[in-house]
Design an enzyme around this catalytic site. Structure first.
Site, short mmCIF file in Angstrom:
data_model
loop_
_atom_site.label_atom_id
_atom_site.label_comp_id
_atom_site.label_asym_id
_atom_site.label_seq_id
_atom_site.Cartn_x
_atom_site.Cartn_y
_atom_site.Cartn_z
CE1 TYR A 1 -10.84 2.57 7.30
CE2 TYR A 1 -11.44 4.88 7.45
CZ TYR A 1 -10.41 3.93 7.34
OH TYR A 1 -9.21 4.26 7.50
CB THR B 1 -8.75 6.26 10.46
OG1 THR B 1 -9.43 7.16 9.78
CG2 THR B 1 -9.73 5.41 11.00
N GLY C 1 0.62 -1.29 -0.13
CA GLY C 1 0.02 -0.10 0.02
C GLY C 1 0.89 1.23 -0.03
CD1 TRP D 1 -8.61 13.86 5.94
CD2 TRP D 1 -8.19 15.83 4.95
NE1 TRP D 1 -9.66 14.61 5.93
CE2 TRP D 1 -9.59 16.02 5.36
CE3 TRP D 1 -7.41 17.05 4.29
CZ2 TRP D 1 -10.32 17.13 5.22
CZ3 TRP D 1 -8.42 18.32 4.05
CH2 TRP D 1 -9.70 18.10 4.54
CE LYS E 1 -7.71 1.63 10.81
NZ LYS E 1 -6.94 0.58 10.50
CB ALA F 1 -6.48 -0.63 6.62
#
Length: 284
Positions: A122, A98, A11, A148, A126, A57
């Site tokens: 989401y 997050t 990722g 972001w 998390k 994730a």
């Protein structure tokens, strides 16, 4: 020598973590290499490592609303599985989380120890991952919340805006969502600095300093890459109805770094300029 395991290694953040750890003993496993929900596979992968950095994730925020089981598997059970394996092998664990664990109704930066109230699937999954890691590894884990994100090694908002500029005279971007644009390169280096400093276990906010709306960020992107920022037009969230709710205010506080004696991440504008200079937003 410290041995590191990076999950989610293919990722955007995972690749920058590998760069930040260059020259060290690193095992980098992508989703194809390791199913983080498979306890036996995870236990075998973690064995022999001193530090595990979980960048794996389920991040498709809108898709998560209709695929809760898939999001839960990776974001909650995956974190629990890695924490269990780390505890068994005596490894430290960094769990990347997050801003979506907060509801976005705040008016001042969210504190690391503030109450969470996720609005969508989401964020809930998390937050569940965070809770599992804290319960299993209270003294050997780091929750690093970020937001972001943009970087060189994956699709992201910043690269999309540059691409759209090539095919549209103007782009309309919302002014009513505020947060902290964060370069994955800076975040990766901050995570390594945290580990190198042997920081206390706990929750840290891994975002660049300052704040901006998506509109502000896009104008800054245009300016940084040599485009006319006047081509960016303001709109609001009512123009973009999405399955998952977006936090209107996603500014995270950074007191945890000071308490650990670690400098916080630099202002998002400085990071953006450095990222552009490094070619992060160059189009293929």
């Amino acid at each position: 020598m410290t041995r590191y395991l990076v999950t989610g290694a293919a990722g955007m953040l995972g690749q920058d973590l590998q760069l930040a750890l260059a020259g060290r003993d690193v095992t980098a496993l992508s989703r194809a290499d390791l199913d983080v929900t498979d306890q036996s596979a995870v236990s075998a992968a973690v064995a022999g490592h001193d530090v595990v950095i979980n960048a794996a994730a389920y991040t498709k925020v809108d898709d998560a609303e209709s695929h809760e089981e898939a999001a839960t598997a990776v974001n909650a059970r995956g974190a629990e599985t890695l924490a269990t394996a780390a505890a068994a092998s005596g490894a430290r664990l960094v769990q990347v989380s997050t801003d979506y664990v907060f509801d976005g109704t705040g008016t001042a930066p969210y504190a690391e120890d503030g109450p969470t109230r996720p609005l969508g699937v989401y964020g809930r999954t998390k937050a569940a991952g965070e809770d599992a890691v804290r319960a299993i590894l209270p003294d050997a884990s780091y929750i690093v919340r970020t937001a972001w994100l943009y970087g060189a090694h994956g699709p992201n908002f910043a690269k999309t805006m540059v691409r759209l500029a090539g095919s549209h005279d103007t782009v309309s971007v919302v002014t009513d969502q505020v947060g902290q644009p964060t370069w994955t390169g800076d975040l990766a280096r901050q995570v390594v600095a945290m580990l190198d400093a042997d920081a206390p276990a706990g929750t840290y906010h891994g975002t660049n300093a300052g704040q901006a709306s998506w509109f502000d960020f896009t104008r800054a992107i245009f300016s940084a890459v040599g485009l006319d920022p006047e081509r960016v037009l303001p709109t609001d969230s009512s123009a973009f109805v999405r399955p998952a709710p977006r936090p209107a205010y996603s500014v995270l506080g950074h007191d945890g770094w000071a308490a650990a004696g670690i400098p916080p991440m630099r202002d998002w504008r400085q990071a953006l300029d450095a990222a552009v200079a490094a070619g992060v937003l160059d189009q293929p």
